[in-house]
Write a protein that holds these residues in place. Structure first.
Motif, PDB file in Angstrom:
ATOM      1  N   GLY A 151       1.329  15.303 -11.253  1.00 55.81           N
ATOM      2  CA  GLY A 151       2.021  16.082 -10.229  1.00 55.81           C
ATOM      3  C   GLY A 151       2.013  15.426  -8.864  1.00 55.81           C
ATOM      4  N   VAL A 152       1.903  14.091  -8.846  1.00 54.43           N
ATOM      5  CA  VAL A 152       1.876  13.381  -7.566  1.00 54.43           C
ATOM      6  C   VAL A 152       2.937  12.283  -7.560  1.00 54.43           C
ATOM      7  N   GLY A 153       3.319  11.881  -6.367  1.00 59.66           N
ATOM      8  CA  GLY A 153       4.237  10.767  -6.179  1.00 59.66           C
ATOM      9  C   GLY A 153       3.670   9.815  -5.149  1.00 59.66           C
ATOM     10  N   VAL A 154       4.346   8.697  -4.958  1.00 60.75           N
ATOM     11  CA  VAL A 154       3.898   7.723  -3.964  1.00 60.75           C
ATOM     12  C   VAL A 154       5.020   7.459  -2.976  1.00 60.75           C
ATOM     13  N   ILE A 155       4.633   7.230  -1.728  1.00 61.63           N
ATOM     14  CA  ILE A 155       5.591   6.834  -0.698  1.00 61.63           C
ATOM     15  C   ILE A 155       5.124   5.529  -0.071  1.00 61.63           C
ATOM     16  N   ALA A 156       6.054   4.603   0.074  1.00 59.40           N
ATOM     17  CA  ALA A 156       5.780   3.334   0.742  1.00 59.40           C
ATOM     18  C   ALA A 156       6.212   3.484   2.193  1.00 59.40           C
ATOM     19  N   ALA A 157       5.264   3.825   3.038  1.00 64.30           N
ATOM     20  CA  ALA A 157       5.530   4.019   4.461  1.00 64.30           C
ATOM     21  C   ALA A 157       4.240   3.781   5.218  1.00 64.30           C
ATOM     22  N   GLY A 158       4.368   3.409   6.499  1.00 62.29           N
ATOM     23  CA  GLY A 158       3.181   3.136   7.298  1.00 62.29           C
ATOM     24  C   GLY A 158       2.289   4.343   7.461  1.00 62.29           C
ATOM     25  N   THR A 159       2.900   5.533   7.605  1.00 62.41           N
ATOM     26  CA  THR A 159       2.184   6.811   7.646  1.00 62.41           C
ATOM     27  C   THR A 159       3.035   7.847   6.936  1.00 62.41           C
ATOM     28  N   ARG A 190      11.196   5.369  -4.949  1.00 61.84           N
ATOM     29  CA  ARG A 190      11.528   5.325  -6.382  1.00 61.84           C
ATOM     30  C   ARG A 190      12.728   4.453  -6.670  1.00 61.84           C
ATOM     31  N   ARG A 191      13.602   4.283  -5.671  1.00 61.67           N
ATOM     32  CA  ARG A 191      14.863   3.556  -5.913  1.00 61.67           C
ATOM     33  C   ARG A 191      14.577   2.102  -6.279  1.00 61.67           C
ATOM     34  N   GLU A 226       0.852  -1.189   0.000  1.00 64.36           N
ATOM     35  CA  GLU A 226       0.000   0.000   0.000  1.00 64.36           C
ATOM     36  C   GLU A 226       0.889   1.241   0.000  1.00 64.36           C
ATOM     37  N   PHE A 227       0.469   2.246  -0.774  1.00 54.88           N
ATOM     38  CA  PHE A 227       1.252   3.462  -0.950  1.00 54.88           C
ATOM     39  C   PHE A 227       0.388   4.688  -0.674  1.00 54.88           C
ATOM     40  N   LEU A 228       0.991   5.691  -0.062  1.00 47.88           N
ATOM     41  CA  LEU A 228       0.340   6.977   0.149  1.00 47.88           C
ATOM     42  C   LEU A 228       0.640   7.885  -1.035  1.00 47.88           C
ATOM     43  N   VAL A 229      -0.379   8.568  -1.520  1.00 48.32           N
ATOM     44  CA  VAL A 229      -0.255   9.442  -2.683  1.00 48.32           C
ATOM     45  C   VAL A 229      -0.064  10.877  -2.192  1.00 48.32           C
ATOM     46  N   VAL A 230       1.030  11.519  -2.616  1.00 46.89           N
ATOM     47  CA  VAL A 230       1.338  12.866  -2.123  1.00 46.89           C
ATOM     48  C   VAL A 230       1.533  13.833  -3.286  1.00 46.89           C
ATOM     49  N   ASP A 231       1.120  15.072  -3.054  1.00 42.25           N
ATOM     50  CA  ASP A 231       1.350  16.148  -4.007  1.00 42.25           C
ATOM     51  C   ASP A 231       2.833  16.494  -4.001  1.00 42.25           C
ATOM     52  N   LEU A 232       3.456  16.545  -5.173  1.00 38.06           N
ATOM     53  CA  LEU A 232       4.905  16.746  -5.237  1.00 38.06           C
ATOM     54  C   LEU A 232       5.324  18.168  -4.899  1.00 38.06           C
TER      55      LEU A 232
END
Length: 364
Positions: free
Chosen positions: A80-88, A362-363, A12-18
């Motif tokens: 214009g969004v990215g994703v982060i794989a983190a619990g919060t 992204r890595r 699961e990934f959180l979607v964030v505005d870049l």
């Protein structure tokens, strides 16, 4: 020869505005740019999920994880969004609190209120295939004592509602509020497991068996055991490490059940819950409870000891080299929770911690 069981991963990934580095409810827009297979929505519109094809070789598991992540990144960039794989996320923002349309999500929001409203958390789930459901139930209960080190390795959610929570995994604490979350069992066989699920549905507390949220659960549709304790991990290698360790634990205990051997790990519910809490608080930077003695041990020492305990199984599966290398790397760099706190501490900016998570996700 020990069977090399296929492993699948859900992330699961959180979607964030870049620009703002805050959550944004654009998961659906991303999904419109992606194939149906392998990608899906979640309760909150600022969360998106990937589902890998089950693989036997951990190198193939890694390649699949990276492929799905790269597709997400590519789908988000034009928006214009990215994703982060983190619990919060370290930088929430009110824009993230938007429910995904649909009957099921409406039921969740209306029935569970603030539990659903605060479901801005992400996990990494690992599935291991096993055909015999009776053996699966018994083996899973034996594995539970060994899960807290895996939670500690994954800990990536030190921030909750834009504040330092004091925990390495605030997600784990938030998740435990659901009525069916927590340790599995005790169950004597799959029939008892299924009866309990049916009784929970009949009670009206949950809608269906898909809302059984045990730390380890049997799938209602496919022959797998699913591990649900871990945070989403920004680094793909850490997900591969979790998959390798969980498969080894399940493989070892499946054989022990079939030989009629007694369990070696802690079985008492109160101590299992305490061990999970300790792992959520300390991550890799503090102490964990031994799965055998329940006494505290420095987390790196306990993870190293667990790795040696699993070495015969990992070698038989052909996974020792990759798992031991990934475990040593994880211990050297420390938890994501620690890295996020370090990034935040430099200038006191949550955006810097988000940038770290974006880069690590992204890595490849």
């Amino acid at each position: 020869m020990m069977k090399r069981r296929p492993v699948g991963v859900e992330e699961e990934f959180l979607v964030v505005d870049l620009q703002s580095r805050r959550l944004t409810p654009l998961a659906e827009s991303m999904l419109e740019r992606l194939p149906d297979e392998g990608f899906s929505a979640e309760l909150q519109r600022s969360v998106v999920e990937t589902n890998s094809t089950p693989m036997e070789d951990l190198s193939d598991v890694r390649a699949e994880i990276v492929r799905l992540r790269q597709a997400l990144v590519a789908a988000g960039e034009p928006l214009g969004v990215g994703v982060i794989a983190a619990g919060t996320t370290p930088n929430t923002g009110i824009e993230g609190y938007t429910f995904t349309p649909g009957e099921r999500y409406r039921y969740l929001s209306e029935s569970y209120r603030f539990l659903a409203e605060e479901q801005l958390i992400c996990g990494a789930q690992v599935h291991v295939e096993i055909d015999d459901r009776d053996v699966a139930v018994l083996a899973a209960q034996r594995v539970e004592a060994w899960l807290p080190p895996l939670l500690a390795l994954s800990a990536s959610s030190p921030f909750w509602m834009n504040e330092d929570s004091g925990y390495a995994s605030s997600r784990a604490l938030t998740w435990q509020r659901w009525p069916t979350a927590g340790p599995l069992g005790p169950f004597a066989d799959a029939a008892e497991y299924d009866r309990t699920a049916e009784d929970l549905v009949a009670s009206g507390v949950i809608k269906d068996a898909g809302m059984i949220y045990y730390d380890l659960r049997l799938s209602a549709h496919v022959p797998t055991v699913e591990m649900r304790v871990c945070d989403s991990c920004p680094l793909a290698d850490d997900v591969v490490l979790l998959a390798g360790l969980f498969r080894a634990l399940m493989s070892r205990e499946i054989e022990a059940v079939e030989r009629g051997e007694p369990p070696t790990g802690e079985q008492r519910l109160a101590l299992l819950r305490a061990a999970n809490w300790r792992a959520a608080r300390d991550g890799l930077e503090g102490e964990l409870m031994s799965p055998v003695t329940s006494r505290p041990e420095p987390a790196p020492r306990l993870v190293t000891w667990m790795l040696e305990e699993l070495r015969p199984t990992l070698e038989e599966l052909g996974d020792w080299e990759i798992v031991s290398e990934l475990a040593n790397e994880a211990l050297l760099r420390g938890s994501s929770a620690s890295r996020q706190r370090g990034a935040f501490a430099v200038n006191g900016r949550a955006e810097d911690a988000v940038d770290l998570l974006l880069a690590e996700t992204r890595r490849s």
